[in-house]
Design an enzyme around this catalytic site. Structure first.
Site, PDB file in Angstrom:
ATOM      1  N   ASP A   1       0.950  -1.453  -0.325  1.00 17.99           N
ATOM      2  CA  ASP A   1       0.233  -0.148  -0.303  1.00 17.99           C
ATOM      3  C   ASP A   1       1.032   1.149  -0.185  1.00 17.99           C
ATOM      4  O   ASP A   1       1.396   1.403   0.995  1.00 17.99           O
ATOM      5  CB  ASP A   1      -0.442  -0.285   0.712  1.00 17.99           C
ATOM      6  CG  ASP A   1      -1.722   1.032   1.529  1.00 17.99           C
ATOM      7  OD1 ASP A   1      -2.697   1.534   0.558  1.00 17.99           O
ATOM      8  OD2 ASP A   1      -1.579   2.167   1.926  1.00 17.99           O
TER       9      ASP A   1
ATOM     10  N   GLU B   1       1.806  -0.465  -4.770  1.00 17.42           N
ATOM     11  CA  GLU B   1       0.591   0.311  -5.261  1.00 17.42           C
ATOM     12  C   GLU B   1       1.777   1.868  -5.564  1.00 17.42           C
ATOM     13  O   GLU B   1       2.091   2.306  -4.837  1.00 17.42           O
ATOM     14  CB  GLU B   1      -0.173   0.822  -3.853  1.00 17.42           C
ATOM     15  CG  GLU B   1      -2.037   2.453  -4.955  1.00 17.42           C
ATOM     16  CD  GLU B   1      -1.804   1.921  -3.118  1.00 17.42           C
ATOM     17  OE1 GLU B   1      -3.238   2.493  -3.800  1.00 17.42           O
ATOM     18  OE2 GLU B   1      -1.996   2.470  -2.427  1.00 17.42           O
TER      19      GLU B   1
END
Length: 710
Positions: A353, A389
């Site tokens: 993330d 990401e």
């Protein structure tokens, strides 16, 4: 608590609580501490606390071996040192702290209380003040764990990247409404490992599940005040402990075995396990957040602090703080955690993330950062699936295409350009790059199409049904007056929002959803499907359902007729992708012949019955085109060392708002056969080699020319 026989110096490594012969070795890093107390608790609620000063400090690692205790022991720490927020130090021994290396949570944080904060809330000096109340009654506790488990010869599936199809799901939301399961198994690790869930995943055809965070996380206090929870789990407190609320049992040892059993069952069925991990920030938030673990253990070593004003944090995440990878302490924590989940929990990879935040060094994002170097040289981590990401919220944080070799990335440009094309807002010349694997983004670093994780929707944003049904977000249930969530949608020309009795509008919405799903699964690269999209799941227009632990997020299992139609359509697409090697190549499509005498690897076809020219790409009518993939152009070896062969495929797309006549190319083998379409198409049943057909507006079709043996 058993009588403690003796206290020895123990070992500095491994960090955490490690059971040994006759006791447990405890080890905690703190470069700026002056004293560290280990706090042992009776297993009973509100039990007695026994404080033991760790007797030894080696290279900033405080350690000791405690005889007479073992697995099941509850513990925490009190760390003594300077409380000087303006210098970056926030030690407060009145606050009981969770071991960053705790393998399990023995007692979670049940409710928020002001005693959990290192400063006096409401004091005029704010976080500069010092709170003397003891937080032991509310603070989370770690538990010493015996990791023993019978893996029964478990081996990872090791699915090649070009054969990978990822299915992003939430452990709880996936089976919470699966009524065929006993109630206590719904929404759990065991539920995901059940026969019913396994049969579904296998029949769907995906090769990997990407689990939303399963590290132990906290529900934000502001959410609890609204009667909500942090359902997604992007609020990590422990990077080694699994989330206990997803287990069907309460005992942490049994819960750990349940998690491992889930991984073992998925592997047995040939499905890989990828974890969504949040190493960019912690649940302690900003300088006004609680003191629960890292902040009280060594604030200056674990977090990125402002160089000018160390009282404050550098926040590249929007969550109040950022873990530092510049300091070896933070980098070691990340590396130790990743290795633990691979070696001890047997997971197959990670999706990071806000990964750009991890690669930030003194002067910003750095492709040559210590974070990348550490992983690339690691003999364990360099061999698993690594997905970034590739952005954060800081300046220069959008790094799609810039991660190094060995990494795959969520391709945000793929998502945006596919959406724009099917809305009719864009020309297809940009889309063609995405369909071919995005060589413009990844080829320069020596990576292949697998570097592009293609997706249309993900947990963050509209689900597929809502994407084609709503023009605006409807996040009222989040109780933030719909100020949260991105404004990332526009009209899809599918009529009014929400439900309607107009069959034409509903049909068009379903067709657009099929167009997007088909594009995803027919593109080069690695497709990622958001769980529920294949079942026509709706979140009622909520594009930020992070706090919705209810029917908004939970997936339905009693499917409507439309849900069944969408599911069967998705299954057929996955089957085609698996059976036709030309749809999942190891190399980028270039538009060139692989060798003399062979056809081009991709040919773009104009509706007039000729190859597309540069002028065609720049004209306004490239919303309708064909993508021809000649099977005989495939020059790759399969996993078994044999050459991969494939039928030829012709993908015909019409994103225009009107029907268009289309003249197909001469088939290179047997006549073209209509294999799949997002809406009924009139096609000559005699299967002429060069048929002309009327391609309906906003539709996609797949034709196959069977390879002729010999």
């Amino acid at each position: 608590m058993n009588e403690i026989l003796s206290i020895g110096h123990g070992r500095p490594y491994p960090l955490g609580a490690t059971p040994g012969k006759g006791g447990v070795n405890f080890s905690l890093f703190s470069a700026h501490a002056e004293k560290v107390e280990l706090c042992l608790f009776d297993a009973v609620e509100g039990g007695k606390e026994t404080r033991i000063e760790l007797p030894e400090c080696t290279n900033h690692v405080w350690h000791g071996f405690i005889h007479g205790i073992g697995p099941g022991q509850l513990y925490g720490y009190r760390v003594h040192g300077p409380y000087e927020p303006e210098k970056g130090h926030r030690f407060n021994p009145n606050k009981l702290l969770l071991d960053p290396y705790a393998r399990a949570i023995g007692r979670p944080l049940k409710e928020w209380d002001s005693c959990l904060f290192g400063y006096e809330i409401g004091d005029p000096g704010e976080d500069l003040s010092f709170d003397t109340r003891d937080s032991a009654s509310h603070a989370p506790l770690g538990m010493v764990i015996d990791p023993a488990f019978d893996w029964e010869g478990d081996t990872p599936p090791e699915t090649p990247w070009h054969r990978t199809i990822i299915y992003e799901l939430h452990v709880k939301g996936f089976t919470e409404k699966l009524t065929h399961l006993p109630e206590h198994l719904r929404g759990t690790y065991a539920g995901l490992a059940s026969d019913e869930a396994m049969d579904y995943l296998k029949n769907l055809g995906v090769s990997a599940v990407e689990l939303l965070p399963v590290h132990h996380h906290l529900d934000d206090s502001f959410l609890q005040e609204r009667g909500l929870t942090n359902y997604w789990g992007y609020n990590t407190l422990s990077y080694f402990a699994f989330e206990p609320t997803y287990a069907s049992v309460q005992d942490p040892h049994d819960a750990m075995r349940e998690f491992k059993g889930m991984v073992k069952r998925l592997h047995r069925e040939g499905i890989e396990v990828i974890l969504d991990v949040v190493y960019n920030h912690t649940a302690e938030t900003s300088e006004r957040g609680p003191t629960l673990s890292f902040r009280g253990i060594d604030n200056a070593s674990y977090y990125r602090l402002s160089q000018e004003h160390p009282r404050y944090y550098e926040d590249f995440t929007g969550c109040g703080n950022t873990l530092t990878m510049e300091n070896p302490t933070g980098l070691r924590l990340l590396m130790d955690s990743l290795r633990y989940w691979v070696t001890e929990m047997h997971v197959d990879g990670f999706r990071f993330d806000l990964a750009s935040a991890l690669a930030r060094e003194l002067y910003g994002w750095n492709k040559l950062s210590s974070f990348f170097d550490a992983i690339s040289q690691d003999p364990i981590l360099s061999q698993v699936k690594l997905i970034a990401e590739p952005w954060d919220i800081g300046m220069g944080g959008y790094q799609v295409g810039n991660f190094p070799t060995g990494w795959a990335e969520w391709n945000g440009r793929y998502r945006d350009e596919v959406r724009r094309c099917w809305k009719g807002n864009d020309r297809a010349n940009e889309l063609s790059k995405r369909l071919c694997g995005s060589a413009d983004l990844y080829n320069h670093s020596g990576r292949g199409p697998h570097a592009s994780i293609n997706f249309i929707t993900a947990h963050d944003g509209f689900c597929l049904r809502d994407l084609v049904s709503y023009n605006e977000k409807h996040n009222e249930a989040n109780k933030e007056d719909s100020r949260d969530g991105a404004n990332d949608n526009e009209s899809w020309n599918c009529g009014h929002e929400g439900e309607t009795d107009d069959l034409g509008i509903q049909t068009l919405r379903l067709r657009q959803a099929k167009n997007l799903m088909a594009t995803l699964l027919l593109s080069q690269g690695v497709p990622m499907i958001l769980a529920g999209d294949e079942r026509w799941h709706t979140q009622q227009g909520n594009n930020n359902a992070y706090c919705q632990d209810n029917d908004i997020s939970w997936l339905p299992w009693d499917l409507s007729s439309t849900g069944k139609e969408m599911l069967e359509f998705t299954k057929e697409l996955i089957r085609l992708r698996q059976e036709l090697p030309v749809l999942s190549r190891k190399n980028f499509l270039t538009g060139q012949a692989p060798e003399e005498g062979k056809p081009k690897d991709v040919i773009w076809w104009n509706p007039e019955g000729r190859e597309m020219s540069d002028h065609d790409w720049e004209s306004g009518f490239t919303r309708c085109f064909g993508m021809w993939l000649p099977g005989e152009s495939l020059q790759e070896l399969g996993r078994n060392g044999q050459q991969r062969v494939s039928d030829s495929v012709f993908i015909l797309s019409n994103a225009h708002f009107e029907d268009l006549a289309f003249k197909m190319p001469q088939a290179d083998a047997s006549p073209w056969h209509l294999q799949l379409a997002t809406t009924p198409i009139k096609f000559d049943k005699r299967q002429r080699k060069t048929p002309t057909l009327t391609m309906p507006s906003r539709s996609l079709a797949v034709f196959i020319s069977k390879r002729v043996s010999g």
